[in-house]
Design a protein around this motif. Sequence first.
Motif, short mmCIF file in Angstrom:
data_model
loop_
_atom_site.label_atom_id
_atom_site.label_comp_id
_atom_site.label_asym_id
_atom_site.label_seq_id
_atom_site.Cartn_x
_atom_site.Cartn_y
_atom_site.Cartn_z
N GLU A 76 -3.92 1.56 8.16
CA GLU A 76 -4.91 0.66 8.72
C GLU A 76 -4.29 -0.71 9.01
O GLU A 76 -4.43 -1.27 10.09
N VAL A 77 -3.56 -1.23 8.01
CA VAL A 77 -2.98 -2.57 8.15
C VAL A 77 -1.90 -2.60 9.21
O VAL A 77 -1.87 -3.47 10.09
N LEU A 78 -0.98 -1.64 9.14
CA LEU A 78 0.18 -1.67 10.03
C LEU A 78 -0.19 -1.37 11.48
O LEU A 78 0.37 -1.96 12.41
N VAL A 79 -1.15 -0.46 11.67
CA VAL A 79 -1.56 -0.15 13.05
C VAL A 79 -2.22 -1.36 13.70
O VAL A 79 -2.05 -1.63 14.88
N GLN A 80 -2.98 -2.13 12.93
CA GLN A 80 -3.64 -3.32 13.46
C GLN A 80 -2.62 -4.36 13.93
O GLN A 80 -2.89 -5.15 14.82
N ALA A 106 0.42 10.30 12.25
CA ALA A 106 1.37 10.05 13.33
C ALA A 106 0.66 9.99 14.68
O ALA A 106 0.92 9.11 15.51
N ILE A 107 -0.26 10.91 14.89
CA ILE A 107 -1.02 10.94 16.15
C ILE A 107 -1.83 9.65 16.30
O ILE A 107 -1.88 9.05 17.39
N ARG A 108 -2.43 9.21 15.22
CA ARG A 108 -3.25 8.00 15.28
C ARG A 108 -2.40 6.78 15.65
O ARG A 108 -2.80 5.95 16.48
N VAL A 109 -1.23 6.66 15.02
CA VAL A 109 -0.35 5.53 15.30
C VAL A 109 0.08 5.54 16.76
O VAL A 109 0.00 4.52 17.47
N HIS A 110 0.54 6.69 17.24
CA HIS A 110 1.08 6.76 18.61
C HIS A 110 -0.02 6.61 19.66
O HIS A 110 0.21 6.03 20.72
N TYR A 156 0.83 -1.20 0.00
CA TYR A 156 0.00 0.00 0.00
C TYR A 156 0.87 1.26 0.00
O TYR A 156 0.57 2.24 -0.69
N LEU A 157 1.93 1.24 0.81
CA LEU A 157 2.83 2.40 0.86
C LEU A 157 3.47 2.65 -0.49
O LEU A 157 3.56 3.79 -0.96
N LEU A 158 3.96 1.58 -1.12
CA LEU A 158 4.63 1.72 -2.41
C LEU A 158 3.67 2.21 -3.48
O LEU A 158 4.09 2.88 -4.44
N ASN A 159 2.39 1.89 -3.34
CA ASN A 159 1.39 2.32 -4.31
C ASN A 159 0.71 3.62 -3.89
O ASN A 159 -0.36 3.95 -4.41
N GLU A 187 7.96 -1.11 18.45
CA GLU A 187 9.04 -0.21 18.09
C GLU A 187 9.01 0.14 16.61
O GLU A 187 9.33 1.27 16.22
N LEU A 188 8.61 -0.80 15.79
CA LEU A 188 8.48 -0.53 14.36
C LEU A 188 7.39 0.51 14.12
O LEU A 188 7.52 1.41 13.29
N HIS A 189 6.31 0.40 14.89
CA HIS A 189 5.22 1.37 14.74
C HIS A 189 5.62 2.75 15.27
O HIS A 189 5.17 3.77 14.75
N LEU A 190 6.44 2.78 16.29
CA LEU A 190 6.96 4.07 16.75
C LEU A 190 7.75 4.75 15.64
O LEU A 190 7.61 5.96 15.40
N ALA A 191 8.55 3.95 14.95
CA ALA A 191 9.32 4.50 13.83
C ALA A 191 8.40 4.94 12.70
O ALA A 191 8.63 5.97 12.05
N LEU A 192 7.35 4.16 12.46
CA LEU A 192 6.38 4.50 11.42
C LEU A 192 5.69 5.83 11.74
O LEU A 192 5.54 6.70 10.86
N GLY A 193 5.28 6.00 12.99
CA GLY A 193 4.64 7.26 13.40
C GLY A 193 5.57 8.45 13.23
O GLY A 193 5.18 9.52 12.76
N SER A 194 6.85 8.26 13.60
CA SER A 194 7.83 9.34 13.45
C SER A 194 8.02 9.69 11.98
O SER A 194 8.21 10.86 11.64
#
Length: 338
Positions: A56-60, A88-92, A45-48, A70-77
Amino acid sequence: MQYLLWLLLPVAAASGWWAATWRQRKQQRRTKAVQNSAYGQGLNYLLNEQPDKATEVLVQMVEVDPDTVELHLALGSLFRRRGEVDRAIRVHRNIIARSGLSESLHEQATLELGRDFLKAGLLDRAEVLFQQLLETHRYNDDARAHLIDLYQQEKEWSKAAELARTFAVRGDVAWRSRLAQYLCALGEISLEHGNTIRAEGYADDALVEDPDCVRATLLKGRCLRASGRLADAVECFRRVEDQCAELLPEVLGEIRDGLLELGRDADWTAYVDALASRHTWLVFYRKNVVEQHVAQAVVPRSRYRCQQCGFTAGKLFWQCPGCQNWSSVKPIKTGSAE
């Protein structure tokens, strides 16, 4: 028969252990497969350029495996750095809401959420989170630094100065210089309200923190002049040459007006003559004042540039409007004005 039963017991136990281990490994492989599939889907999804679906997928996935936090922390940043603060707010927030999160990861997610709020301009929410983190050991300094930036944005100089002192007392030169600027801001407010004694006190405190703070010297000189101590004010303004000679244009007018008001015209011309012998870029100014006797000659002005971001202006800023750094705007050096 009883003897045979005793022989079969270890075999049964071993079989049970093997079956349990096999089921556990099978479940782990299944979970891993789900994770790999989900991450593959999210990355696709990111690449496209479908960041909403990717989020949606990664947060789940946070709910599937605590190792992904920790991967999601990096994703939010990453979202925050790209300017996608809402994501970012949603992820964190999702991470913080997760049950069973370790104290360390909870504090880290709280720090990141505070940074999200700060980036989004939600200063009240950011302040609450950073205040909470001041009570922790791991992120105390990070929270303090962010709170200082927040109070700086809101021009709450007293709060910024109080927090900056913690860094300054450690001997950090950059923070001592920054604290001096906050004290000068407080002093200028006091001077505007006619409290010259308090304003001078702030100037003195600023010079203790940063003896080369030209802003503090200007503030102190103006306090002295406002108090009727004109001769002391002139001597104070003269110190700028030792602090930063390039900033002499900021005080030459003050020195000139003070000496002429005191009736010390000869001292003024002698001072300009001496300055020109030390700083060739003042030679043309000296010719107007000394040789042509133009008492109110226009003080030479420079253009200024931030040494951090390159912002240029026709006047001096104590804090760069471009990158927000303190004391980074300096005169652009040019050749002699002869």
